[in-house]
Design a protein around this motif. Structure first.
Motif, PDB file in Angstrom:
ATOM      1  N   PHE A 687      52.468 -17.441  38.100  1.00  0.00           N
ATOM      2  CA  PHE A 687      53.727 -17.299  37.363  1.00  0.00           C
ATOM      3  C   PHE A 687      54.045 -15.841  37.036  1.00  0.00           C
ATOM      4  CE2 PHE A 687      53.536 -21.842  36.309  1.00  0.00           C
ATOM      5  CZ  PHE A 687      54.880 -22.173  36.307  1.00  0.00           C
ATOM      6  N   ARG A 688      52.999 -15.028  36.923  1.00  0.00           N
ATOM      7  CA  ARG A 688      53.215 -13.664  36.433  1.00  0.00           C
ATOM      8  C   ARG A 688      53.506 -12.669  37.547  1.00  0.00           C
ATOM      9  NH1 ARG A 688      49.247 -13.386  31.242  1.00  0.00           N
ATOM     10  NH2 ARG A 688      51.073 -12.463  30.305  1.00  0.00           N
TER      11      ARG A 688
ATOM     12  N   GLU B 125      58.779 -14.407  29.238  1.00  0.00           N
ATOM     13  CA  GLU B 125      57.441 -13.832  29.431  1.00  0.00           C
ATOM     14  C   GLU B 125      56.365 -14.758  28.852  1.00  0.00           C
ATOM     15  OE1 GLU B 125      55.183 -11.821  31.307  1.00  0.00           O
ATOM     16  OE2 GLU B 125      57.317 -11.489  31.657  1.00  0.00           O
ATOM     17  N   ARG B 128      55.887 -17.738  31.158  1.00  0.00           N
ATOM     18  CA  ARG B 128      55.082 -17.373  32.329  1.00  0.00           C
ATOM     19  C   ARG B 128      53.608 -17.241  31.959  1.00  0.00           C
ATOM     20  NH1 ARG B 128      57.919 -15.848  36.890  1.00  0.00           N
ATOM     21  NH2 ARG B 128      60.162 -15.687  36.567  1.00  0.00           N
ATOM     22  N   ALA B 129      53.364 -16.623  30.819  1.00  0.00           N
ATOM     23  CA  ALA B 129      51.969 -16.455  30.384  1.00  0.00           C
ATOM     24  C   ALA B 129      51.356 -17.818  30.062  1.00  0.00           C
ATOM     25  CB  ALA B 129      51.915 -15.538  29.166  1.00  0.00           C
ATOM     26  N   LEU B 131      51.973 -20.689  31.263  1.00  0.00           N
ATOM     27  CA  LEU B 131      51.738 -21.571  32.406  1.00  0.00           C
ATOM     28  C   LEU B 131      50.928 -20.888  33.503  1.00  0.00           C
ATOM     29  CD1 LEU B 131      55.186 -23.380  32.833  1.00  0.00           C
ATOM     30  CD2 LEU B 131      53.196 -24.112  31.557  1.00  0.00           C
ATOM     31  N   SER B 132      50.450 -19.665  33.233  1.00  0.00           N
ATOM     32  CA  SER B 132      49.866 -18.903  34.345  1.00  0.00           C
ATOM     33  C   SER B 132      48.539 -19.480  34.834  1.00  0.00           C
ATOM     34  CB  SER B 132      49.687 -17.432  33.952  1.00  0.00           C
ATOM     35  OG  SER B 132      48.867 -17.360  32.818  1.00  0.00           O
ATOM     36  N   TYR B 141      57.955 -21.826  41.011  1.00  0.00           N
ATOM     37  CA  TYR B 141      57.711 -21.237  39.692  1.00  0.00           C
ATOM     38  C   TYR B 141      58.991 -20.982  38.893  1.00  0.00           C
ATOM     39  CZ  TYR B 141      52.808 -20.135  40.951  1.00  0.00           C
ATOM     40  OH  TYR B 141      51.485 -20.183  41.300  1.00  0.00           O
ATOM     41  N   ASN B 142      59.992 -20.421  39.538  1.00  0.00           N
ATOM     42  CA  ASN B 142      61.191 -20.051  38.782  1.00  0.00           C
ATOM     43  C   ASN B 142      61.877 -21.257  38.170  1.00  0.00           C
ATOM     44  OD1 ASN B 142      61.690 -17.135  38.805  1.00  0.00           O
ATOM     45  ND2 ASN B 142      61.408 -17.418  40.981  1.00  0.00           N
ATOM     46  N   ILE B 144      60.490 -23.960  37.388  1.00  0.00           N
ATOM     47  CA  ILE B 144      59.641 -24.485  36.313  1.00  0.00           C
ATOM     48  C   ILE B 144      59.858 -23.674  35.033  1.00  0.00           C
ATOM     49  CG2 ILE B 144      57.259 -24.875  35.565  1.00  0.00           C
ATOM     50  CD1 ILE B 144      56.625 -25.414  38.594  1.00  0.00           C
TER      51      ILE B 144
END
Lengths: 750, 158
Positions: A687-688, B125, B128-129, B131-132, B141-142, B144
Motif C-alpha cells: 500500500f505504501r 496516509e 495505507r499504513a 493496511l500495509s 490498492y487504490n 481499497i
C-alpha cells in the motif's frame, strides 16, 4: 454517453461482489468433497539427478495414508509440447521437481508419509544459463531434445506457425540504415506472477473413464481439452472455482492435475492438491527468460530498415507451450515495429531451473523487453524522440503483419496515434523529454527521467467462443458460457453485453456456472479476448434469443416481428407500449426462448497500449523508484469502468512493470535453489509504494461487435519493463541494458 | 493429546477438542467451516488470513488455536451476520470496486475494521499504513484505500 444501453460504460457492482465481501465466494481450498483426501509432493533437493532408488514401504504404513506413488507406479501420462512431461520421472530436472506423491486423510499424514520415503539420487551436472545449455558439452535434460533445444512450432497454430520472422532482405536493410543498435540483452528476471491464492485442483474419478476436475483457473476448458490427450482421453468434466488471481499462471494447472488425478485413481477417492506458497514459488510457473542477440537498423526519419538476430527463450526444466509464446511474441513485435526486412529466429532452450509457463504478456513482453534496448540504442544514435518513433511505427489500419499461425493479416482496427499523442500531452512528455540519456531534472543526488513504451496484441480476437442465451418466462436471461472469474469481472461484463442487458434490469441477467459439462465450448479468458470474442458470442446468442421471443409474440400481438420491441420482461409494438404482453404470456410458463452462437477467431483488430513512466533515481543509494505512470489506450467502448481501471492499474505487479526494478526470482546458480522464495524476500509493492497513476482512455468504435469494444487487460504490464529501462537510462545519463535495475546495478553503472 | 478449548467466534461459543499444534486458521476453516478467512502464505507475510482476536488484528495462520482459548474471535463471516445488511466496510468495498480476484478481500476488510475501530477518521496516509500488512496482487490498492475512506465516512457518528 451513448444511449443504446442502460449498463454499458456505467458503474455498477460486480454480481459476485456480495459473495466476495461476505466471505461466501468459494475458492478451491474452500471446497470439501465427501471422502476427499489431501495430497502432498516430495520434491527433489537437486537441480539435476537420476532417481536411483525409492522405497515407499514405511510411507505406506503411516496411518491415514491411502496412496503413495513414485515414477515406478504412476500412470503413463504425458504432457508438454511435444509430449515429454511425465507425472513423475526417473530423473529430476530442477530443485523442487516431483519425486513421490502421497494422498492421505489429512495433509499432515501425507507429509509424514513423504518424510518416510527413502530416495537415493545420483546427482548430475546442471545448467542454468541458455548459452551454456546450448554449448556442445552441456548436460542434457532430455534424450528427446538433443542440445537442450525444443522444436519450434505450436501444433494448434498450424504448419506455418511462427518460429521467428523472416521477410525481405536484412543485408539490404542494414545498408539503408543510418543508425544501428546492436548487442546482447537479457530479460531474465524469471519473475513469478504469484497470484495471492496458490494453485490448486480437486480430482475425482466418477468412473474408470470419467474424471471431474475442480480447478482454480481463468480458463476451465483447458482442464478438459488440453488434459484429454495427456490422460488418455477420459471424459473430463472441468469446473472452475472462484479464482484468487491468475495472471496467466492458472490458465491451467498441469502438474496439480497430474498429481491429483493419479492419486485419486490410485486411492479410488477424490483428491485435493493445493500447492503451498513455497511450491507456487519454486515448482509452478515462472515467467520465461528472454535473451536477444542481434541488430536493429533505422533511418533518420524513424523508418525501421532491418531487424535480425537470435531470440533465446528459456523455458526452464520443461516445455509447456513455449512454441505458442514464441509465435505470439513474434506477432506482437511486428505490431510495434513496421519493418520490411526481418531475420529473427526464436530458439526454445531447456535449463535446470523451475519451469516457465503461461504468464500474462505471453511471449510479447519477453521479446520486447529484451529487444527494445537494442532499438533504444539506435534511436539514441539517430536522436529520435521515442513517442515520434512509436507513432510512426505502430501498425495502422491497412497495414499487414504475420500473426501466430504464419498467415498475413491486415489491420482493420483503429489508428492509435491519437491515444499515444493524448497520452503524451497529459503526461507532459514534450516538456519532460530532454533527449536520450538526458535527465528531465536533477535535484541534488536525485535524478528524474522519463520513458515510454508500447505493446499491442492481435490475440484479442483469438480462438473460439460459444454461448447460449435463454430467456425465461419470469423475465430473466441466463447466459450459458463457460467463463470463470479470476478477477477481471468478466462474468458481470457479459451480463452487461447481452442485449437483454438493455431490456432487463442487470439483476435479472445471470451466467451459468463455469462447468464444461453444462456449457458450450469456451476457449477461456486469455489474450484479453473476453470482451470481443466471448462478448461477441454472447451478444449474437442473445440477439437470436430475442428474435425467437419476438417471432413467438408477433401473431399474439397481431404485428410483424420487426414492429416489436421488448423491455423489462414485456414485448410490445414499438411506439405503442399499451399493445404488449409479458414474457410469461408470450412463452407460457413451461417454455423458454433461446439462441446459440459461435465466435470464430479474427486477428485483424489489434489493441495497443502505451505506458509513460517517470522515475527518480537516488545516485547515492542507487535506488530507482517509479514516480508516475500514465497508461494510454483506446478500447473502442468502455464496458465496465471500474473493471477497466482495475486491469490497467494491474500493470505493476504480477511479473509486470516491476520486473524492471525489483520483481525477480533469484536463483543460486551453483545449486539451482531459489533464494527468495517467500513473500518478504520476493519483492512486491505494498500500500505504501504506489506511484501516481493516470489513464487516457479513448473510445473510438472498433469493428468488433455491437458495442465496438476490445479488451486490453493482458497488455497493461507488457510495455512497463522497457519503459522503465528507458526512464532510468535517461535519469542517469547512462544506457542501462539489463533487468532488474537494482541499486547494485545502478551504482555499478555510475 | 487433544486439548479442550472454548472459542467465541462471531459471538457464538464453540467447545472444541483439537490437536495443540493446530493453527487458528485451520480450526476456523476445517472445524468451524468458516472458509471466508483465507490461507495465503502460511507465514504471516500476506495478511489474507487476518482475523480479530479480542479486537486486535492477527494472522490466523501464525496463531495457535490453543493460544486463543476463551477469547473473542471476529472473522469476515461476522461482519454481516444476518446476510442482509452489509457492514459499512463491506458496502464500501462493493461500491468502490475494491475487489478484483477477491482472495485478499476478507483480510483487507478485517484490517480495515481494526483500523477504523482505533481511528474513525483516518487520512489517506493512515489508511495505507494501517493496511500495509495486507498484500494484493491484482493491484487494487487504490480502490481499497478509497473504499476504507468511504467506510470511515459512513461509520462517522452522526
Amino acid at each position: 454517453m451513448r444511449t443504446d444501453s442502460r449498463f454499458i460504460g456505467r458503474p455498477s457492482h460486480r454480481q459476485d461482489a456480495r459473495a466476495i465481501v461476505t466471505g461466501r465466494a468459494e475458492f478451491i481450498d474452500d471446497l470439501k468433497l465427501r471422502g476427499m483426501l489431501y495430497a502432498r509432493v516430495l520434491r527433489s533437493p537437486f537441480a539435476h539427478a537420476r532417481v536411483v532408488a525409492v522405497d515407499t514401504e514405511k510411507a505406506e504404513a503411516v496411518p491415514g495414508v491411502k496412496a503413495v506413488l513414485t515414477h515406478k507406479n504412476v500412470p503413463d501420462w504425458k504432457a508438454g509440447t511435444p509430449f515429454h512431461i511425465r507425472v513423475l520421472d526417473s530423473k529430476v530436472r530442477f530443485v523442487g521437481d516431483g519425486v513421490a506423491l502421497a494422498a492421505a486423510e489429512s495433509e499432515r499424514a501425507a507429509e509424514e508419509a513423504l518424510e518416510a520415503v527413502h530416495v537415493e539420487y545420483e546427482p548430475l551436472e546442471a545448467v542454468f544459463d541458455v548459452d551454456e545449455a546450448l554449448a556442445g558439452d552441456a548436460p542434457q535434460l532430455y534424450e528427446a531434445f538433443p542440445g537442450n533445444v525444443v522444436p519450434g512450432g505450436f501444433p494448434l497454430y498450424g504448419p506455418d506457425c511462427l518460429t521467428g520472422i523472416r521477410l525481405g532482405d536484412v543485408e539490404q536493410g542494414f545498408r539503408e540504415a543510418d543508425a544501428v543498435g546492436e548487442g546482447t540483452y537479457k530479460y531474465e528476471t524469471v519473475a513469478n506472477p504469484l497470484p495471492l491464492e496458490p494453485p490448486g485442483v480437486i480430482a475425482h474419478w466418477e468412473g474408470p473413464d470419467r474424471l471431474t476436475i475442480w480447478a482454480a483457473t481463468q480458463s476451465a476448458s483447458w482442464h478438459r481439452f488440453v488434459m484429454l490427450p495427456s490422460l488418455g482421453f477420459p471424459d473430463i468434466r472441468a469446473i472452475a472455482t472462484q479464482c484468487g488471481g491468475s495472471f496467466g499462471s492458472k490458465n491451467y494447472s498441469l502438474m496439480p492435475c497430474f498429481y491429483a488425478a493419479a492419486l485419486a485413481r490410485a486411492a479410488g477417492r477424490p483428491v485435493k492438491m493445493c500447492f503451498s506458497k513455497e511450491e507456487q514459488f519454486g515448482a509452478y510457473t515462472l515467467r520465461p527468460g528472454s535473451r536477444f542477440k542481434g541488430r536493429i537498423g533505422i533511418r533518420k526519419d524513424g523508418t525501421v530498415t532491418a531487424v535480425s538476430g537470435s531470440w533465446l527463450f528459456d523455458t526452464g526444466a520443461c516445455s509447456d507451450i513455449p512454441q505458442a509464446q514464441v509465435a505470439v511474441g513474434c506477432g506482437e513485435l511486428q505490431l510495434m515495429l513496421r519493418c520490411a526486412n526481418w531475420d529473427l529466429t526464436g530458439t526454445i532452450v531447456l535449463t535446470n531451473r523451475p519451469p516457465s509457463g503461461v504468464v500474462r504478456g505471453f511471449g510479447g513482453q519477453e521479446l520486447e523487453s529484451a529487444l527494445l534496448p537494442a532499438l533504444f540504442e539506435a534511436l539514441e544514435k539517430a536522436a529520435i524522440d521515442p513517442v515520434d518513433f512509436f507513432r510512426k511505427n505502430y501498425v495502422k489500419p491497412g497495414d499487414a503483419y504475420l500473426w501466430r499461425n504464419g498467415k498475413p493479416y491486415v489491420d482493420r482496427g483503429v489508428d492509435y496515434s491519437e491515444a499515444l499523442e493524448r497520452g503524451a500531452e497529459t503526461f507532459g512528455w514534450h516538456r519532460k523529454w530532454k533527449g536520450w540519456l538526458v535527465p528531465t531534472r536533477v535535484d541534488g543526488q536525485t535524478r528524474i527521467g522519463v520513458g515510454v513504451s508500447v505493446h499491442g496484441n492481435a490475440d484479442v480476437g483469438e480462438d473460439v467462443s460459444e454461448a447460449h442465451v435463454r430467456l425465461t418466462p419470469d423475465g430473466r436471461a441466463v447466459v450459458h458460457a463457460c467463463v470463470s472469474e479470476s478477477g477481471s469481472g468478466q462474468r458481470s461484463s457479459l451480463c452487461r453485453m447481452a442485449p437483454e442487458g438493455r431490456q432487463l434490469p442487470l439483476d435479472r441477467v445471470g451466467v451459468s456456472p463455469p462447468d464444461t459439462l453444462v456449457n458450450p465450448f469456451e476457449f477461456g479468458l486469455v489474450g484479453s479476448r473476453g470482451t470481443w470474442a466471448v462478448g461477441g458470442a454472447v451478444i449474437s446468442a442473445a440477439e437470436k434469443a430475442r428474435a425467437a421471443l419476438l417471432a413467438r409474440a408477433a401473431p399474439l400481438l397481431g404485428a410483424g416481428e420487426e414492429e416489436l420491441d421488448t423491455t423489462d420482461g414485456r414485448v410490445y409494438v414499438r411506439g405503442r407500449s399499451d399493445r404488449g404482453l409479458s414474457w410469461s404470456r408470450v412463452m407460457g410458463i413451461v417454455r423458454t426462448c433461446s439462441g446459440s452462437a459461435r465466435y470464430e477467431e479474427d486477428f485483424t483488430v489489434p489493441n495497443f497500449l502505451a505506458l509513460f513512466v517517470e522515475v527518480e533515481v537516488d545516485t547515492g543509494t542507487g535506488k530507482a523508484a517509479v514516480r508516475e505512470v500514465l497508461a494510454a489506450t483506446d478500447v473502442g467502448r468502455i464496458i465496465d469502468p471500474q473493471a477497466l481501471e482495475g486491469q490497467l492499474r494491474g500493470c505493476f505487479g504480477a511479473a509486470g512493470l516491476d520486473t524492471a526494478l525489483f520483481e525477480e526470482t533469484v536463483l543460486d546458480r551453483t545449486t539451482g535453489r531459489i533464494l527468495n522464495g517467500n513473500m518478504i524476500d520476493y519483492k512486491w509493492r505494498t500500500f505504501r509504494d504506489l506511484p501516481g497513476f493516470r489513464n487516457v482512455i479513448l473510445e473510438t468504435p472498433m469493428p468488433t461487435h455491437r458495442f465496438g469494444a476490445v479488451g486490453v487487460g493482458e497488455i497493461s504490464t507488457s510495455p512497463g519493463p522497457s519503459a522503465v529501462l528507458m526512464a532510468v537510462s535517461n535519469a542517469l545519463g547512462v544506457r542501462m541494458t539489463g533487468y532488474p535495475l537494482t541499486p547494485q546495478r545502478i551504482l555499478e553503472a555510475l | 493429546m487433544k486439548q479442550l478449548l472454548t472459542l467465541r467466534v462471531n459471538g457464538i461459543t464453540h467447545e472444541l477438542s483439537i490437536d495443540p499444534w493446530r493453527t487458528l486458521n485451520e480450526v476456523l476453516r476445517d472445524e468451524l467451516n468458516l472458509t471466508g478467512t483465507k490461507l495465503g502464505c502460511g507465514s504471516g507475510d500476506c495478511g489474507a488470513c487476518t482475523v480479530l482476536v479480542d479486537g486486535r488484528s492477527v494472522s490466523s495462520c501464525l496463531t495457535l488455536a490453543a493460544s486463543v482459548d476463551g477469547k473473542e474471535i471476529a472473522t469476515v463471516e461476522g461482519l454481516a451476520p444476518s446476510g442482509e445488511q452489509l457492514h459499512p466496510v463491506q458496502e464500501s468495498f462493493v461500491e468502490n470496486g475494491a475487489i478484483q480476484c477477491g482472495f485478499c478481500t476478507a483480510g483487507m476488510e478485517m484490517s480495515a475494521v481494526y483500523l477504523l475501530g482505533r481511528n474513525n477518521a483516518p487520512d489517506e496516509e493512515q489508511i495505507r499504513a494501517g493496511l500495509s500488512g495486507n498484500l494484493c496482487r491484482c493491484t487494487g490498492y487504490n480502490q481499497i484505500v478509497e473504499a476504507v475512506a468511504a467506510a470511515a465516512e459512513k461509520m462517522k457518528p452522526s
